[in-house]
Scaffold this active site. Structure first.
Site, mmCIF file in Angstrom:
data_model
loop_
_atom_site.group_PDB
_atom_site.id
_atom_site.type_symbol
_atom_site.label_atom_id
_atom_site.label_comp_id
_atom_site.label_asym_id
_atom_site.label_seq_id
_atom_site.Cartn_x
_atom_site.Cartn_y
_atom_site.Cartn_z
ATOM 1 C CB SER A 1 44.994 40.760 43.651
ATOM 2 O OG SER A 1 44.869 39.614 44.446
ATOM 3 C CG ASP B 1 37.893 40.080 47.080
ATOM 4 O OD1 ASP B 1 38.346 39.006 47.538
ATOM 5 O OD2 ASP B 1 38.615 40.968 46.595
ATOM 6 C CG HIS C 1 40.051 38.643 44.142
ATOM 7 N ND1 HIS C 1 40.461 39.580 45.062
ATOM 8 C CD2 HIS C 1 41.177 38.214 43.509
ATOM 9 C CE1 HIS C 1 41.780 39.704 44.994
ATOM 10 N NE2 HIS C 1 42.241 38.903 44.055
#
Length: 292
Positions: free
Chosen positions: A142, A234, A264
């Site tokens: 991320s 995501d 995610h």
């Protein structure tokens, strides 16, 4: 309404508490041959790193530098402890897990420059550390994936060291996009993404900087080969897939793998089968790169 620095700091402190309380690992403790905590001198003071290794160091070993997620404002190196232990157990290398400073107390480019300084320290002290300076890979999840991509761009520009590989795990790669113009999943909501932006960026102009939004870089040639992992649900998937395509078009050997039905941060929060498959892919690619 724009939040004051004091308001952002207060929100960040509470968000970190909530994030830490919600951390549930998808696997059990993994022993490694050697684990250490170190303080490395950097441009903004000492930076804490964790190191993991399970292979013998009879000769200089490759390095994988890990950068945790958390939107630049939450999380810590501890959150990736199991992740790094599993990697060190599967890949013959030294894993270096950086506990970079968080926003909004430390806005762009502090975390990026701090992480760059850690890698430069590793490179410059390779002989003492018994590591191979030509075999340093970087990766993150991320926000950590954003930092990893930014580090590759920065290393290409400064030419003080180079990476042999990059692992971008559901990365954030274009912070210039309005979060409220995109879909959400149950972890990464538009409101949360907007908060991340407010905390990390000094001004909105920062979002146009390729070191913040690597997808906006004009030229992606001569970057290290890449593994880009995305999740079907995501909201960051489109920008990661665009980045992977641009890398490929620029002549960079790139693998882009999407995991169906996942959201995610699935590698850390499940589903377990997909998380383990993604880990195996990462381990396999790193082993191949480090053996070349």
């Amino acid at each position: 309404m724009t939040k004051t620095p004091q308001q952002l700091a207060k929100i960040a402190v509470q968000a970190r508490k909530n994030f830490a309380a919600g951390q549930q690992k998808i696997t059990d403790f993994v022993p490694v041959r050697h684990f250490s905590e170190h303080l490395i001198p950097t441009c903004i003071g000492e930076t804490r790193v964790f190191t993991y290794i399970s292979c013998e160091q009879n000769e200089p070993v490759p390095v994988f530098v890990n950068l945790h997620g958390g939107g630049f404002m939450m999380g810590s190196a501890e959150d990736d402890d199991i992740w790094c232990r599993r990697l060190a157990s599967a890949v013959p290398c030294l894993v270096v897990n950086i506990d970079y400073r968080l926003a909004p107390e430390h806005k762009f480019p502090i975390a990026l420059e701090e992480s760059y300084a850690v890698v430069k320290y590793l490179h410059d002290n390779a002989a003492t550390l018994r590591i191979n300076p030509q075999r340093i890979a970087v990766g993150g999840q991320s926000a950590g994936g954003n930092l990893a991509a930014g580090l590759c761009l920065l290393a290409r520009s400064r030419q003080e060291f180079s990476f042999c590989y990059q692992v971008l795990n559901y990365p954030a790669l274009d912070m210039s996009v309005d979060p409220f113009s995109q879909p959400a999943d149950k972890i990464l909501t538009p409101r949360l993404r907007a908060l991340f932006n407010d905390c990390y960026l000094r001004t909105q102009d920062d979002a146009l900087n390729p070191l913040v939004s690597p997808l906006l870089a004009e030229n992606l040639a001569s970057l290290p080969a890449a593994l880009v992992i995305t999740a079907e649900l995501d909201p960051l998937r489109p920008e990661a897939e665009q980045y992977a395509k641009r890398l490929t078009d620029a002549g960079v050997k790139t693998i882009c793998k999407m995991f169906i039905g996942c959201i995610h941060a699935f590698t850390h929060f499940g589903p377990r089968q997909a998380a383990e498959e993604a880990e195996r892919l990462i381990h396999t690619q790193l082993c191949r790169v480090f053996e070349d």
